[in-house]
Scaffold this active site. Structure first.
Site, short mmCIF file in Angstrom:
data_model
loop_
_atom_site.label_atom_id
_atom_site.label_comp_id
_atom_site.label_asym_id
_atom_site.label_seq_id
_atom_site.Cartn_x
_atom_site.Cartn_y
_atom_site.Cartn_z
N ASP A 26 0.81 -6.67 -5.18
CA ASP A 26 0.96 -7.59 -4.07
C ASP A 26 2.28 -8.36 -4.27
O ASP A 26 2.85 -8.37 -5.36
CB ASP A 26 -0.23 -8.56 -4.06
CG ASP A 26 -0.06 -9.67 -3.06
OD1 ASP A 26 0.14 -9.38 -1.86
OD2 ASP A 26 -0.13 -10.85 -3.47
N MET A 27 2.73 -9.01 -3.21
CA MET A 27 4.00 -9.72 -3.28
C MET A 27 3.80 -11.23 -3.50
O MET A 27 3.95 -11.72 -4.60
CB MET A 27 4.80 -9.46 -2.00
CG MET A 27 5.24 -8.00 -1.85
SD MET A 27 6.52 -7.53 -3.02
CE MET A 27 7.93 -8.38 -2.32
N SER A 60 1.64 -5.28 0.51
CA SER A 60 1.73 -6.64 1.02
C SER A 60 1.21 -6.77 2.44
O SER A 60 1.12 -5.78 3.18
CB SER A 60 3.20 -7.09 0.97
OG SER A 60 3.37 -8.37 1.52
N GLY A 61 0.91 -7.99 2.82
CA GLY A 61 0.65 -8.29 4.22
C GLY A 61 1.94 -8.42 5.00
O GLY A 61 1.93 -8.52 6.23
N ASN A 233 -7.18 -10.29 0.33
CA ASN A 233 -6.69 -9.04 0.93
C ASN A 233 -6.29 -8.02 -0.12
O ASN A 233 -5.93 -6.89 0.22
CB ASN A 233 -5.52 -9.31 1.87
CG ASN A 233 -4.34 -9.98 1.19
OD1 ASN A 233 -4.51 -10.81 0.30
ND2 ASN A 233 -3.15 -9.64 1.61
#
Length: 280
Positions: A26-27, A60-61, A233
């Site tokens: 993830d970021m 990532s989102g 998420n």
């Protein structure tokens, strides 16, 4: 003598590095620090991973084009899971995408517009559209979307929608999720993706399903996968990797799901420190 050799063999077995072929992280809150910067040694680590034929994946989102800007120097040598799993790209080639129907997007807009202090981003394949002019919202949109457009009527931009992102400066877990959960979860994947963001994707779309598609395309197993995440998420993605790490600063629910927790937070370069310890 025999006992000594046996002890050495057991020691080698204990310290043997896992056969990692893919690292997905993830970021925000994970790889990036609170100033949205990469770790100081990231590019050095990336080159070492390439030498070992280990694929690096940004999951990532964030919008794909935003991620391209972040990793501009190396984008053609890595993979991307963007928009919380609705868009998957490997070395510049699209692997998979999932879209929300225009009718569903319109329904979501009508529901969210009734919730106070919110802003909506309709995340199209090629551009993100927003209508609200509230300064904090506009600034935050700029952090996560490389291609974006302010429009007068967001309902006119509902085709090719990968994701709907909802912003609430007061917190989405408490102020948005309870309002949309029962109304929308039958038709959409609804997830709190950060303190001020809630994302809605096609049913069944998430980072974990996207990771599986990438693994299948590249013939990589979950036992050969290392994952890092910090928020809800990231849960499905963490569940699809033997070596799943929640960040030290992760949401408590995420720490319970992951197999391991990093010794350092995102502001202490926790991801690259664990990578160096595990595979380099």
């Amino acid at each position: 003598m025999l006992d000594t050799l046996r002890s050495k063999f057991l020691l080698i077995q204990t310290i043997r590095m896992p056969d990692i072929r893919l690292i997905a992280t993830d970021m925000d809150g994970t790889l990036l620090n609170s100033a949205h910067k990469l770790p100081n040694d990231f590019y050095q680590i990336f080159e070492q991973l390439c030498e070992k034929n280990i694929l690096f994946v940004a999951a990532s989102g964030r919008q794909y084009y935003n991620l391209l800007n972040v990793f501009e120097k190396i984008a053609d040598r890595m993979s991307f899971i963007a928009e919380n799993g609705t868009y998957v790209v490997h070395k510049g080639k699209e692997i998979a995408s999932s879209l929300i129907s225009p009718e569903t997007v319109l329904r979501v807009i009508d529901i969210v517009m009734q919730i106070p202090n919110t802003g909506i981003v309709v995340c199209g394949k090629n551009c993100a559209y927003y209508q609200t002019e509230e300064p904090e919202f506009v600034y935050t949109v700029g952090l996560y979307y490389g291609r974006k457009q302010k429009v007068n009527n967001i309902k006119e931009h509902v085709s090719d929608c990968l994701k709907i992102a909802v912003f609430c400066g007061n917190g989405t877990e408490e102020n948005v999720y309870p309002h949309v959960k029962q109304l929308l979860e039958q038709d959409l994947q609804v997830v709190v993706s950060g303190k001020v963001w809630l994302d809605m994707m096609p049913k069944g779309a998430n980072k974990g399903e996207a990771l599986k598609k990438l693994q299948q395309a590249l013939d990589i197993t979950s036992e050969q996968t290392l994952v890092f995440g910090d928020y809800m998420n990231d849960i499905e993605m963490l569940q699809d990797a033997k070596y799943s790490y929640a960040m030290k600063n992760a949401h408590p629910i995420v720490q319970k799901v992951a197999n391991y927790v990093t010794h350092y937070s995102n502001d202490e370069e926790g991801v690259t420190k664990e990578i160096k310890k595990l595979v380099l």
